[in-house]
Design a protein around this motif. Structure first.
Motif, mmCIF file in Angstrom:
data_model
loop_
_atom_site.group_PDB
_atom_site.id
_atom_site.type_symbol
_atom_site.label_atom_id
_atom_site.label_comp_id
_atom_site.label_asym_id
_atom_site.label_seq_id
_atom_site.Cartn_x
_atom_site.Cartn_y
_atom_site.Cartn_z
ATOM 1 N N GLN A 135 44.893 43.125 13.043
ATOM 2 C CA GLN A 135 44.673 42.347 11.823
ATOM 3 C C GLN A 135 45.877 41.422 11.621
ATOM 4 O O GLN A 135 46.626 41.550 10.653
ATOM 5 C CB GLN A 135 44.496 43.286 10.622
ATOM 6 N N PRO A 136 46.092 40.487 12.555
ATOM 7 C CA PRO A 136 47.308 39.669 12.515
ATOM 8 C C PRO A 136 47.367 38.766 11.294
ATOM 9 O O PRO A 136 46.358 38.203 10.874
ATOM 10 C CB PRO A 136 47.218 38.855 13.804
ATOM 11 N N MET A 137 48.585 38.629 10.760
ATOM 12 C CA MET A 137 48.807 37.717 9.637
ATOM 13 C C MET A 137 49.726 36.567 10.031
ATOM 14 O O MET A 137 49.864 35.594 9.317
ATOM 15 C CB MET A 137 49.394 38.484 8.452
ATOM 16 N N ARG A 197 49.870 24.001 13.617
ATOM 17 C CA ARG A 197 49.927 25.115 12.661
ATOM 18 C C ARG A 197 48.555 25.230 12.010
ATOM 19 O O ARG A 197 48.054 24.260 11.419
ATOM 20 C CB ARG A 197 51.002 24.862 11.600
ATOM 21 N N ILE A 198 47.943 26.396 12.163
ATOM 22 C CA ILE A 198 46.615 26.637 11.602
ATOM 23 C C ILE A 198 46.733 27.688 10.509
ATOM 24 O O ILE A 198 47.231 28.795 10.753
ATOM 25 C CB ILE A 198 45.630 27.135 12.678
ATOM 26 N N GLU A 199 46.287 27.354 9.299
ATOM 27 C CA GLU A 199 46.310 28.290 8.175
ATOM 28 C C GLU A 199 44.872 28.704 7.865
ATOM 29 O O GLU A 199 43.974 27.860 7.807
ATOM 30 C CB GLU A 199 46.951 27.638 6.956
ATOM 31 N N PHE A 200 44.681 30.006 7.679
ATOM 32 C CA PHE A 200 43.348 30.556 7.441
ATOM 33 C C PHE A 200 43.191 31.022 5.996
ATOM 34 O O PHE A 200 44.176 31.313 5.311
ATOM 35 C CB PHE A 200 43.092 31.737 8.385
ATOM 36 N N ASP A 201 41.932 31.123 5.558
ATOM 37 C CA ASP A 201 41.648 31.548 4.189
ATOM 38 C C ASP A 201 42.132 32.965 3.907
ATOM 39 O O ASP A 201 42.416 33.310 2.753
ATOM 40 C CB ASP A 201 40.141 31.455 3.898
ATOM 41 N N GLY A 203 44.892 34.190 4.776
ATOM 42 C CA GLY A 203 46.351 34.198 4.689
ATOM 43 C C GLY A 203 47.058 34.160 6.021
ATOM 44 O O GLY A 203 48.273 33.952 6.089
ATOM 45 N N CYS A 204 46.329 34.365 7.095
ATOM 46 C CA CYS A 204 46.948 34.339 8.421
ATOM 47 C C CYS A 204 47.389 32.912 8.766
ATOM 48 O O CYS A 204 46.732 31.929 8.401
ATOM 49 C CB CYS A 204 45.976 34.846 9.477
ATOM 50 N N VAL A 205 48.517 32.827 9.464
ATOM 51 C CA VAL A 205 49.033 31.546 9.946
ATOM 52 C C VAL A 205 49.254 31.657 11.456
ATOM 53 O O VAL A 205 49.825 32.639 11.930
ATOM 54 C CB VAL A 205 50.362 31.174 9.253
#
Length: 328
Positions: A135-137, A197-201, A203-205
């Motif tokens: 569950q990488p953040m 740099r990809i930011e996800f809903d 919270g993962c970056v």
């Protein structure tokens, strides 16, 4: 016997020929390549018949394997799908997003198997962490290669970074919220080194770096999550898992007790999962064939290929905007 036809007899195409010939239950019917030099070498090395038209090879087989230049992927895949044939296609799926969307539609309508060649999904180092709760953040990747004119028909994003984009999307399983990127064309006409740099809903970056003008090769991914760090070396085929555990929660290869400062005792546990030294290309091709024979889902679907392309093209767009702003 499952009848396979290959499109493209270049460097990677010949590797695919070799692998198909060693997979049980496969009949390699022939190949198509308009380049006479490629064709002559392939015939001499593998004794595989050459077909002179796309249509004739499609009609002679159950499934096709496309390892041509990216610009040719769409028309060959479309011909096969309209004839109800299964398709394996190298990454990137197609040259444009419009073509990729059309292939997703055609695959669904044809009700056949279509697998995209994101081979790092089959890398033994990545497979070795399949039983880990991931569950990488925060994700950091470095994919560096020495310059090779092969592949410079597309930017480093579609040539190299797309491997890591696919794995990141596979692991995170969340909607992309924001992308920022920059890149530079140094030797070729398209970007040779880039960072995104990809930011996800959720919270993962993910921070991705790719270069095809490096002095040394590197293909590493680092995953950070609550109480754990996972390192994957795709090149050396090694993995390491470092977890923060309670004392008595099982031993790793190395355990280091630590004091957190509030009297709480923890253990830093280091594990090195066993990595089976398998051939990733043979595995992806064999699993594609197995999905056809036993009517199972493919490991890397046409939608996965489209999703990786979609993110890659968003990165390319952000790079273009970034470069325009800095060239004003």
């Amino acid at each position: 016997m499952l009848k396979i036809g290959i499109f493209g007899a270049g460097h990677l195409g010949k590797i695919h020929m070799q692998q198909w010939k060693e997979i049980p239950g496969i009949e390699l019917v022939g190949f198509y390549d308009p380049d006479d030099n490629n064709a002559a070498t392939a015939i001499a090395q593998y004794q595989v018949p050459r077909y002179t038209t796309i249509e004739s090879l499609v009609q002679a087989v159950d499934a096709i394997d496309i390892i041509t230049t990216t610009t040719a992927h769409y028309e060959i895949a479309k011909t096969a799908l309209l004839n109800g044939k299964h398709v394996f296609v190298e990454k990137p799926l197609t040259h444009t997003l419009e073509e990729a969307r059309e292939l997703v539609k055609l695959v669904n309508e044809a009700n056949v198997k279509c697998q995209v060649g994101h081979v790092e999904r089959f890398n033994p180092a990545f497979i070795s962490i399949g039983d880990q709760l991931l569950q990488p953040m925060f994700i950091e990747t470095h994919r560096l290669a020495q310059f090779n004119p092969r592949g410079t028909d597309v930017s480093v994003i579609l040539d190299l970074m797309i491997h890591d984009i696919d794995i990141v999307m596979h692991l995170v399983k969340s909607t992309v919220r924001r992308i920022s990127a920059s890149g530079v064309a140094v030797i070729s006409e398209t970007a040779d080194i880039a960072n995104a740099r990809i930011e996800f809903d959720n919270g993962c970056v993910a921070n991705l770096t790719s270069s095809r003008i490096s002095l040394k090769k590197m293909r590493k991914m680092r995953l950070f999550q609550r109480d754990a760090y996972i390192g994957i070396d795709f090149l050396e085929k090694k993995t390491e898992v470092v977890r923060l555990k309670d004392p008595g929660d099982g031993k790793g290869m190395l355990d280091f007790p630590i004091e957190l400062g509030n009297g709480d005792q923890k253990v830093i546990s280091v594990q090195m999962p066993h990595v089976e030294q398998t051939n990733a290309i043979r595995m992806e091709l064999a699993e594609f064939a197995d999905a056809i024979i036993h009517d199972k889902p493919v490991k890397v679907s046409v939608y996965d290929g489209y999703q990786a392309m979609d993110v890659a093209h968003q990165i390319l767009k952000k790079m273009s905007i970034h470069n325009e702003l800095h060239n004003v």
